[in-house]
Motif scaffolding. Structure first.
Motif, PDB file in Angstrom:
ATOM      1  N   MET A  89     -27.974 -19.478 -33.844  1.00  0.00           N
ATOM      2  CA  MET A  89     -27.055 -20.046 -34.955  1.00  0.00           C
ATOM      3  C   MET A  89     -27.673 -21.390 -35.608  1.00  0.00           C
ATOM      4  SD  MET A  89     -25.617 -17.194 -34.985  1.00  0.00           S
ATOM      5  CE  MET A  89     -26.833 -16.403 -34.168  1.00  0.00           C
ATOM      6  N   ASN A  90     -28.126 -22.134 -35.224  1.00  0.00           N
ATOM      7  CA  ASN A  90     -28.055 -23.728 -35.830  1.00  0.00           C
ATOM      8  C   ASN A  90     -29.412 -23.470 -37.288  1.00  0.00           C
ATOM      9  OD1 ASN A  90     -29.026 -26.327 -36.836  1.00  0.00           O
ATOM     10  ND2 ASN A  90     -29.490 -27.357 -34.859  1.00  0.00           N
ATOM     11  N   PRO A  91     -29.019 -22.972 -38.290  1.00  0.00           N
ATOM     12  CA  PRO A  91     -29.371 -22.541 -39.507  1.00  0.00           C
ATOM     13  C   PRO A  91     -31.071 -23.560 -39.940  1.00  0.00           C
ATOM     14  CG  PRO A  91     -27.431 -23.885 -40.520  1.00  0.00           C
ATOM     15  CD  PRO A  91     -27.657 -23.437 -38.988  1.00  0.00           C
ATOM     16  N   ALA A  92     -31.169 -24.738 -38.934  1.00  0.00           N
ATOM     17  CA  ALA A  92     -32.432 -25.417 -38.982  1.00  0.00           C
ATOM     18  C   ALA A  92     -33.883 -24.875 -38.484  1.00  0.00           C
ATOM     19  CB  ALA A  92     -32.105 -27.093 -38.478  1.00  0.00           C
ATOM     20  N   ASN A  93     -33.355 -24.088 -37.657  1.00  0.00           N
ATOM     21  CA  ASN A  93     -34.306 -23.681 -36.788  1.00  0.00           C
ATOM     22  C   ASN A  93     -34.640 -22.102 -37.348  1.00  0.00           C
ATOM     23  OD1 ASN A  93     -34.179 -25.143 -34.544  1.00  0.00           O
ATOM     24  ND2 ASN A  93     -32.475 -24.092 -33.433  1.00  0.00           N
ATOM     25  N   HIS A  94     -33.740 -22.218 -38.360  1.00  0.00           N
ATOM     26  CA  HIS A  94     -34.301 -20.292 -39.468  1.00  0.00           C
ATOM     27  C   HIS A  94     -35.126 -20.565 -40.234  1.00  0.00           C
ATOM     28  CE1 HIS A  94     -30.042 -19.046 -38.484  1.00  0.00           C
ATOM     29  NE2 HIS A  94     -30.346 -18.775 -37.334  1.00  0.00           N
ATOM     30  N   GLU A  95     -36.524 -20.358 -39.902  1.00  0.00           N
ATOM     31  CA  GLU A  95     -37.548 -19.885 -40.811  1.00  0.00           C
ATOM     32  C   GLU A  95     -37.887 -18.881 -41.441  1.00  0.00           C
ATOM     33  OE1 GLU A  95     -40.204 -22.582 -37.356  1.00  0.00           O
ATOM     34  OE2 GLU A  95     -40.724 -20.880 -38.321  1.00  0.00           O
ATOM     35  N   VAL A  96     -37.990 -19.123 -42.787  1.00  0.00           N
ATOM     36  CA  VAL A  96     -38.640 -18.283 -43.958  1.00  0.00           C
ATOM     37  C   VAL A  96     -40.190 -18.156 -44.056  1.00  0.00           C
ATOM     38  CG1 VAL A  96     -38.273 -17.592 -45.772  1.00  0.00           C
ATOM     39  CG2 VAL A  96     -36.236 -18.589 -45.172  1.00  0.00           C
ATOM     40  N   ARG A  97     -40.661 -17.383 -43.034  1.00  0.00           N
ATOM     41  CA  ARG A  97     -42.299 -17.764 -43.911  1.00  0.00           C
ATOM     42  C   ARG A  97     -42.565 -15.960 -44.505  1.00  0.00           C
ATOM     43  NH1 ARG A  97     -45.162 -19.082 -38.104  1.00  0.00           N
ATOM     44  NH2 ARG A  97     -43.857 -20.713 -37.050  1.00  0.00           N
ATOM     45  N   VAL A  98     -43.557 -16.508 -45.372  1.00  0.00           N
ATOM     46  CA  VAL A  98     -44.153 -16.070 -46.067  1.00  0.00           C
ATOM     47  C   VAL A  98     -45.474 -14.868 -45.999  1.00  0.00           C
ATOM     48  CG1 VAL A  98     -45.079 -17.465 -48.081  1.00  0.00           C
ATOM     49  CG2 VAL A  98     -44.286 -15.578 -49.066  1.00  0.00           C
ATOM     50  N   LEU A  99     -45.836 -13.658 -46.564  1.00  0.00           N
ATOM     51  CA  LEU A  99     -46.859 -12.462 -46.160  1.00  0.00           C
ATOM     52  C   LEU A  99     -47.353 -12.029 -47.392  1.00  0.00           C
ATOM     53  CD1 LEU A  99     -49.315 -10.787 -44.588  1.00  0.00           C
ATOM     54  CD2 LEU A  99     -47.420  -9.755 -45.061  1.00  0.00           C
ATOM     55  N   GLY A 123     -38.559 -11.275 -37.334  1.00  0.00           N
ATOM     56  CA  GLY A 123     -37.917  -9.339 -37.878  1.00  0.00           C
ATOM     57  C   GLY A 123     -37.118  -8.763 -37.620  1.00  0.00           C
ATOM     58  N   ALA A 124     -37.191  -7.779 -37.347  1.00  0.00           N
ATOM     59  CA  ALA A 124     -35.624  -7.049 -37.314  1.00  0.00           C
ATOM     60  C   ALA A 124     -34.634  -8.198 -37.027  1.00  0.00           C
ATOM     61  CB  ALA A 124     -36.055  -5.751 -37.545  1.00  0.00           C
ATOM     62  N   THR A 125     -35.600  -8.324 -35.463  1.00  0.00           N
ATOM     63  CA  THR A 125     -34.410  -9.417 -35.237  1.00  0.00           C
ATOM     64  C   THR A 125     -33.995 -10.397 -35.536  1.00  0.00           C
ATOM     65  OG1 THR A 125     -35.524  -8.520 -32.718  1.00  0.00           O
ATOM     66  CG2 THR A 125     -34.046 -10.509 -32.067  1.00  0.00           C
ATOM     67  N   ALA A 126     -34.728 -11.481 -35.384  1.00  0.00           N
ATOM     68  CA  ALA A 126     -34.102 -12.451 -36.548  1.00  0.00           C
ATOM     69  C   ALA A 126     -33.634 -11.897 -37.494  1.00  0.00           C
ATOM     70  CB  ALA A 126     -35.995 -13.081 -36.943  1.00  0.00           C
ATOM     71  N   GLY A 127     -33.243 -11.008 -38.147  1.00  0.00           N
ATOM     72  CA  GLY A 127     -32.839 -10.494 -39.707  1.00  0.00           C
ATOM     73  C   GLY A 127     -31.807 -10.323 -39.027  1.00  0.00           C
ATOM     74  N   MET A 128     -31.168  -9.814 -38.289  1.00  0.00           N
ATOM     75  CA  MET A 128     -29.445  -9.701 -37.126  1.00  0.00           C
ATOM     76  C   MET A 128     -29.433 -10.746 -36.871  1.00  0.00           C
ATOM     77  SD  MET A 128     -30.454  -5.873 -35.870  1.00  0.00           S
ATOM     78  CE  MET A 128     -32.045  -5.550 -35.049  1.00  0.00           C
ATOM     79  N   LEU A 129     -29.987 -11.913 -36.424  1.00  0.00           N
ATOM     80  CA  LEU A 129     -29.523 -13.051 -36.105  1.00  0.00           C
ATOM     81  C   LEU A 129     -28.486 -13.860 -36.703  1.00  0.00           C
ATOM     82  CD1 LEU A 129     -31.912 -13.645 -33.328  1.00  0.00           C
ATOM     83  CD2 LEU A 129     -29.154 -13.578 -32.807  1.00  0.00           C
ATOM     84  N   ARG A 130     -29.434 -13.744 -38.168  1.00  0.00           N
ATOM     85  CA  ARG A 130     -29.367 -14.775 -39.351  1.00  0.00           C
ATOM     86  C   ARG A 130     -28.228 -13.852 -39.813  1.00  0.00           C
ATOM     87  NH1 ARG A 130     -30.799 -19.145 -42.842  1.00  0.00           N
ATOM     88  NH2 ARG A 130     -30.376 -18.405 -45.125  1.00  0.00           N
ATOM     89  N   ASN A 131     -27.983 -12.826 -40.247  1.00  0.00           N
ATOM     90  CA  ASN A 131     -27.742 -11.891 -40.526  1.00  0.00           C
ATOM     91  C   ASN A 131     -25.382 -11.984 -39.256  1.00  0.00           C
ATOM     92  OD1 ASN A 131     -27.602 -10.424 -42.216  1.00  0.00           O
ATOM     93  ND2 ASN A 131     -27.869  -8.718 -41.362  1.00  0.00           N
ATOM     94  N   PHE A 132     -25.605 -12.739 -38.284  1.00  0.00           N
ATOM     95  CA  PHE A 132     -24.876 -12.962 -36.664  1.00  0.00           C
ATOM     96  C   PHE A 132     -24.593 -14.675 -38.184  1.00  0.00           C
ATOM     97  CE2 PHE A 132     -23.356 -13.909 -32.589  1.00  0.00           C
ATOM     98  CZ  PHE A 132     -22.396 -13.333 -32.585  1.00  0.00           C
ATOM     99  N   TYR A 133     -25.388 -15.564 -38.286  1.00  0.00           N
ATOM    100  CA  TYR A 133     -25.232 -16.437 -38.581  1.00  0.00           C
ATOM    101  C   TYR A 133     -24.016 -15.990 -40.171  1.00  0.00           C
ATOM    102  CZ  TYR A 133     -25.349 -20.844 -40.979  1.00  0.00           C
ATOM    103  OH  TYR A 133     -25.152 -21.068 -42.184  1.00  0.00           O
ATOM    104  N   ARG A 134     -24.680 -15.616 -40.896  1.00  0.00           N
ATOM    105  CA  ARG A 134     -23.372 -15.746 -41.613  1.00  0.00           C
ATOM    106  C   ARG A 134     -22.109 -14.800 -41.789  1.00  0.00           C
ATOM    107  NH1 ARG A 134     -25.244 -18.383 -45.675  1.00  0.00           N
ATOM    108  NH2 ARG A 134     -27.390 -17.416 -46.660  1.00  0.00           N
ATOM    109  N   PHE A 135     -21.864 -14.036 -40.385  1.00  0.00           N
ATOM    110  CA  PHE A 135     -20.816 -14.009 -40.440  1.00  0.00           C
ATOM    111  C   PHE A 135     -20.077 -14.604 -39.990  1.00  0.00           C
ATOM    112  CE2 PHE A 135     -18.510 -11.983 -36.358  1.00  0.00           C
ATOM    113  CZ  PHE A 135     -17.704 -11.223 -37.207  1.00  0.00           C
ATOM    114  N   LEU A 136     -20.465 -15.276 -39.017  1.00  0.00           N
ATOM    115  CA  LEU A 136     -19.961 -17.319 -37.748  1.00  0.00           C
ATOM    116  C   LEU A 136     -19.552 -17.675 -39.283  1.00  0.00           C
ATOM    117  CD1 LEU A 136     -21.563 -16.603 -34.059  1.00  0.00           C
ATOM    118  CD2 LEU A 136     -19.012 -15.334 -35.263  1.00  0.00           C
ATOM    119  N   ALA A 137     -20.056 -17.667 -39.866  1.00  0.00           N
ATOM    120  CA  ALA A 137     -20.223 -19.040 -41.299  1.00  0.00           C
ATOM    121  C   ALA A 137     -19.508 -18.362 -42.154  1.00  0.00           C
ATOM    122  CB  ALA A 137     -21.949 -19.159 -41.845  1.00  0.00           C
ATOM    123  N   ALA A 138     -19.113 -17.128 -42.682  1.00  0.00           N
ATOM    124  CA  ALA A 138     -18.332 -16.975 -43.029  1.00  0.00           C
ATOM    125  C   ALA A 138     -16.213 -17.265 -43.442  1.00  0.00           C
ATOM    126  CB  ALA A 138     -18.062 -15.351 -43.674  1.00  0.00           C
TER     127      ALA A 138
END
Length: 225
Positions: free
Chosen positions: A173-183, A210-225
């Motif tokens: 849940m620390n956004p500093a650990n959330h990387e955006v990678r590009v293909l 992928g999907a697991t990280a995407g759902m965790l990112r949504n969890f962060y957004r949910f808790l940060a609201a």
């Protein structure tokens, strides 16, 4: 569209979430999470970044298991077996497709967690669910969030799961650990989240993406609201 074959771990990091707000420590406790799931605050999930597929997506559900430890909450994750046809070798939550006999998404998530890692549903306190997540492989996944209380045991179904491990919730849940990678391929681009976590002792890392990280990112957004 033909989905490109690629190694996500070697793709470049475009940005991280280091500039985003941190989650208050209280929110990452059982009491804080129970409180948050009773609230109805406005927030928006991340947009889907998937490869389009034909046909209607198949219904599925995963359990986001938050293990209650004396040192704090951790997230129980699995590494899928290499021989599976969907998401082989990837890090994922316990879960799978919804069966006709499942009452709802919660029933699917608890059943799949019991089948994949032998987690007793009686040890899971279901808190609620995050918005459905659409994957590029044609699944509409309902992430069901629950607290896992001791005493409990887990054991991998080796036909589906190669490894079971835990990652501290504050790390994920620390956004500093959330990387955006590009293909980039054939003039197109795909961006996805990744949250690499070091393996203790053995070296290397668990590459959560992928999907697991995407759902965790949504969890962060949910808790940060």
């Amino acid at each position: 569209m033909i989905r490109p074959v690629f190694e996500p771990e070697v793709l470049p990091i475009e940005t991280t979430g280091a500039a985003l707000p941190r989650i208050a420590p209280y929110r990452l406790t059982p009491a804080g999470l129970r409180e948050r799931f009773t609230q109805r605050l406005a927030w928006a999930p991340e947009p889907f970044e998937t490869f389009p597929e034909r046909g209607d997506p198949r219904a599925a559900a995963v359990l986001v298991p938050l293990v209650v430890r004396e040192t704090g909450l951790s997230v129980l994750l699995t590494q899928r077996a290499d021989h599976l046809s969907d998401h082989a070798g990837q890090i994922s939550f316990p879960g799978g497709r919804r069966e006709p006999f499942d009452r709802d998404a919660t029933a699917t998530a608890l059943r799949e967690a019991q089948e994949e890692v032998a987690l007793d549903p009686a040890r899971v306190e279901v808190l609620g669910a995050l918005p459905d997540y659409l994957t590029g492989t044609g699944f509409r996944v309902a992430p069901v969030v629950g607290l896992v209380h001791s005493p409990f045991t887990v054991q991998a179904d080796t036909l589906e799961v190669a490894e079971i491990f835990e990652v501290p919730l504050p790390f994920l849940m620390n956004p500093a650990n959330h990387e955006v990678r590009v293909l980039r391929w054939e003039g197109g681009e795909r961006r996805f989240f990744a949250m690499p976590y070091p393996r203790s002792g053995a070296g290397g890392q668990y590459f959560i993406w992928g999907a697991t990280a995407g759902m965790l990112r949504n969890f962060y957004r949910f808790l940060a609201a």
